[in-house]
Scaffold this active site. Structure first.
Site, PDB file in Angstrom:
ATOM      1  N   ASP A   1       0.861  -1.189   0.000  1.00 38.87           N
ATOM      2  CA  ASP A   1       0.000   0.000   0.000  1.00 38.87           C
ATOM      3  C   ASP A   1       0.897   1.240   0.000  1.00 38.87           C
ATOM      4  O   ASP A   1       1.698   1.433   0.900  1.00 38.87           O
ATOM      5  CB  ASP A   1      -0.913  -0.004   1.231  1.00 38.87           C
ATOM      6  CG  ASP A   1      -2.083   0.965   1.071  1.00 38.87           C
ATOM      7  OD1 ASP A   1      -3.228   0.553   1.327  1.00 38.87           O
ATOM      8  OD2 ASP A   1      -1.828   2.113   0.669  1.00 38.87           O
TER       9      ASP A   1
ATOM     10  N   SER B   1      -7.121   4.345  -1.234  1.00 36.18           N
ATOM     11  CA  SER B   1      -6.945   2.887  -1.237  1.00 36.18           C
ATOM     12  C   SER B   1      -8.247   2.146  -1.510  1.00 36.18           C
ATOM     13  O   SER B   1      -8.237   1.030  -2.032  1.00 36.18           O
ATOM     14  CB  SER B   1      -6.374   2.447   0.113  1.00 36.18           C
ATOM     15  OG  SER B   1      -5.048   2.902   0.245  1.00 36.18           O
TER      16      SER B   1
ATOM     17  N   THR C   1      -8.162  -1.689   1.772  1.00 31.89           N
ATOM     18  CA  THR C   1      -7.678  -2.657   0.778  1.00 31.89           C
ATOM     19  C   THR C   1      -8.232  -4.065   1.011  1.00 31.89           C
ATOM     20  O   THR C   1      -8.827  -4.651   0.105  1.00 31.89           O
ATOM     21  CB  THR C   1      -6.142  -2.664   0.736  1.00 31.89           C
ATOM     22  OG1 THR C   1      -5.673  -1.323   0.590  1.00 31.89           O
ATOM     23  CG2 THR C   1      -5.625  -3.521  -0.403  1.00 31.89           C
TER      24      THR C   1
ATOM     25  N   GLU D   1      -1.218  -7.911   2.021  1.00 30.11           N
ATOM     26  CA  GLU D   1      -0.952  -6.480   1.934  1.00 30.11           C
ATOM     27  C   GLU D   1       0.109  -6.014   2.930  1.00 30.11           C
ATOM     28  O   GLU D   1       0.023  -6.331   4.116  1.00 30.11           O
ATOM     29  CB  GLU D   1      -2.227  -5.659   2.174  1.00 30.11           C
ATOM     30  CG  GLU D   1      -2.005  -4.161   1.890  1.00 30.11           C
ATOM     31  CD  GLU D   1      -3.074  -3.251   2.451  1.00 30.11           C
ATOM     32  OE1 GLU D   1      -3.207  -2.130   1.929  1.00 30.11           O
ATOM     33  OE2 GLU D   1      -3.760  -3.634   3.438  1.00 30.11           O
TER      34      GLU D   1
ATOM     35  N   ASP E   1       2.183   2.736   3.242  1.00 28.73           N
ATOM     36  CA  ASP E   1       1.392   3.949   3.015  1.00 28.73           C
ATOM     37  C   ASP E   1       1.471   4.902   4.200  1.00 28.73           C
ATOM     38  O   ASP E   1       1.642   6.103   4.038  1.00 28.73           O
ATOM     39  CB  ASP E   1      -0.066   3.525   2.768  1.00 28.73           C
ATOM     40  CG  ASP E   1      -1.028   4.696   2.629  1.00 28.73           C
ATOM     41  OD1 ASP E   1      -1.960   4.792   3.453  1.00 28.73           O
ATOM     42  OD2 ASP E   1      -0.822   5.516   1.724  1.00 28.73           O
TER      43      ASP E   1
ATOM     44  N   HIS F   1       2.602   8.800   4.560  1.00 25.39           N
ATOM     45  CA  HIS F   1       1.780   9.879   5.124  1.00 25.39           C
ATOM     46  C   HIS F   1       2.517  10.587   6.255  1.00 25.39           C
ATOM     47  O   HIS F   1       2.387  11.783   6.451  1.00 25.39           O
ATOM     48  CB  HIS F   1       0.449   9.328   5.635  1.00 25.39           C
ATOM     49  CG  HIS F   1      -0.536   9.014   4.550  1.00 25.39           C
ATOM     50  ND1 HIS F   1      -1.056   9.969   3.699  1.00 25.39           N
ATOM     51  CD2 HIS F   1      -1.075   7.824   4.166  1.00 25.39           C
ATOM     52  CE1 HIS F   1      -1.902   9.385   2.852  1.00 25.39           C
ATOM     53  NE2 HIS F   1      -1.938   8.094   3.099  1.00 25.39           N
TER      54      HIS F   1
ATOM     55  N   HIS G   1      -1.301   2.556  -5.046  1.00 30.95           N
ATOM     56  CA  HIS G   1      -0.905   3.913  -5.436  1.00 30.95           C
ATOM     57  C   HIS G   1       0.441   4.178  -4.754  1.00 30.95           C
ATOM     58  O   HIS G   1       0.899   3.362  -3.954  1.00 30.95           O
ATOM     59  CB  HIS G   1      -1.930   4.946  -4.955  1.00 30.95           C
ATOM     60  CG  HIS G   1      -2.192   4.831  -3.494  1.00 30.95           C
ATOM     61  ND1 HIS G   1      -1.316   5.294  -2.523  1.00 30.95           N
ATOM     62  CD2 HIS G   1      -3.197   4.241  -2.804  1.00 30.95           C
ATOM     63  CE1 HIS G   1      -1.794   5.002  -1.332  1.00 30.95           C
ATOM     64  NE2 HIS G   1      -2.931   4.349  -1.468  1.00 30.95           N
TER      65      HIS G   1
HETATM   66 ZN   LIG Z   1      -2.904   6.304   2.024  1.00 28.18          ZN
END
Ligand SMILES: [Zn+2]
Length: 394
Positions: free
Chosen positions: A71, A112, A165, A279, A284, A288, A327
């Site tokens: 992710d 997501s 996800t 995952e 991710d 962030h 992404h």
């Molecule tokens: Zn995110």
């Protein structure tokens, strides 16, 4: 302030700066001399990458598909992993490569939920939506279709199992925030193994329903402690290991690669084959947080899960392994590394997702289908084609 005190303060600052394996550097960049911060990190958690042989029969029947999603994992995140791990990752053995474009139905910058729905169900939908199209119509996922075709199915994550996800592969709801509704979709015959967090969405619910007995009625063996995982070797498994999300690596230990191996071990007992989604959820979150230490550690841990999948596929010969992202997060760029030391320098340009296309790596029979450049929805179509499932009637 006298000289000795000044000296003491300065040396303390220096020590602080160089401890924890992380160092920050300031640069003036671009025509406006914008100051950017480079973070240099040396990971104490490198891993040896054992060689994975190419499969003997590239045209063998595909009985199993393992989809591993990092992710927020763009190409720079993957290369940060290489640079921090002696220029080697298990991902290098999934050498059929491509790129997929991530825009959603209503945004060039996806979230997501929409990206997960595109990968899982082959449909472009609006940001925030789970397993439904942009008109709110339910769209079946590859996991559900695999189950309808007699395959065993599973999901392994390091977030709550009800997060965007994993939810995209199992649930159908207009908003990713409806985690209580999403939990209900896991009380199902269509999924056999799920491992992650999110216990509270099953047992501490606003509607006072307790879904644990319902899971057990469906035949799930429910475990809530990591150490109980190894006691389960077949049948249906619901492992809800935390009330919410799992801790970051290394606090959570090797639960991601271990759970990947455990899920494969259980699902591969089904002679009709299986579908498994794994995952690396927190790559991710590191983006962030613009936290390079967190990023490198999550990337290396994800690669160890990739290793577990490739080692099975290498022996099995009928397993297609696909590694990609939903992404990129953080607008990361890699600026320097010392491979011998294992130190690498990264810079983030945002604390949000970016819109850049993301890499796809594939190994096993049918892997060449994943080369080229295409939309994220094509990953679903290519998995359907690999499984030789009839096209779903829309
Ligand atoms: Zn995110």
């Amino acid at each position: 302030m006298n000289l000795s005190k000044l000296f003491l303060v300065l040396s303390l600052l220096l020590i602080l700066n160089f401890s924890f394996g992380q160092e920050t550097k300031k640069y003036l960049q671009g025509e406006y001399n914008k100051e950017v911060t480079g973070q240099v990190y040396t990971s104490p958690h490198q891993h040896k990458v054992d060689q994975i042989q190419a499969i003997a029969h590239p045209n063998a029947e595909i009985r199993n598909v393992i989809l591993l999603i990092g992710d927020g994992m763009g190409l720079a995140q993957v290369f940060a992993g290489f640079s921090a791990n002696n220029d080697e990752l298990y991902i290098q053995y999934a050498n059929q490569t491509g790129f997929q474009k991530t825009k959603s139905k209503n945004k060039y910058k996806t979230d997501s939920a929409a990206a997960g729905t595109a990968l899982a169900c082959g449909t472009k939908t609006n940001n925030g939506a789970i397993g439904v199209d942009s008109d709110g119509n339910l769209v079946p996922s590859i996991l559900e279709i695999a189950s309808e075709n007699g395959k065993a199915t599973g999901v392994v994550v390091t977030c709550a199992i009800t997060h965007a996800t994993p939810a995209a592969f199992v649930a159908h709801t207009g908003s990713r925030k409806n985690t209580a509704d999403i939990a209900k979709f896991f009380v199902s015959d269509k999924i056999d193994v799920f491992i992650g967090g999110g216990l509270d969405d099953f047992s501490q619910r606003a509607d006072n329903d307790d879904l644990i007995p319902e899971l057990q009625e469906k035949g799930f063996q429910v475990v809530t402690k990591t150490e109980e995982l190894h006691t389960i070797n077949d049948g249906k498994l619901a492992a809800l290991l935390k009330p919410g999300h799992l801790e970051k690596y290394p606090e959570r230990g090797d639960i991601l690669p271990q759970s990947t191996a455990k899920a494969i071990d259980i699902l591969s007992k089904d002679k009709d084959g299986f579908f498994l989604m794994v995952e690396g959820s927190q790559i991710d979150w590191a983006g962030h947080d613009m936290d390079f230490t967190y990023l490198v550690e999550e990337m290396l841990d994800f690669d160890r899960a990739v290793g577990a999948a490739l080692k099975f596929a290498e022996k099995d010969g009928h397993t297609l392994v696909i590694i990609t992202a939903d992404h990129e997060t953080g607008g990361l760029s890699i600026h320097d590394a010392n491979l011998a030391e294992g130190s690498v320098e990264g810079r983030f340009s945002t604390d949000n997702h970016s819109t850049i296309m993301v890499p796809v790596f594939a190994y096993g029979p049918g892997a060449e289908l994943f080369t080229g450049i295409y939309e994220n929805t094509a990953i679903f179509q290519k998995m359907m084609e690999s499984f030789k499932f009839a096209k779903e009637k829309k």
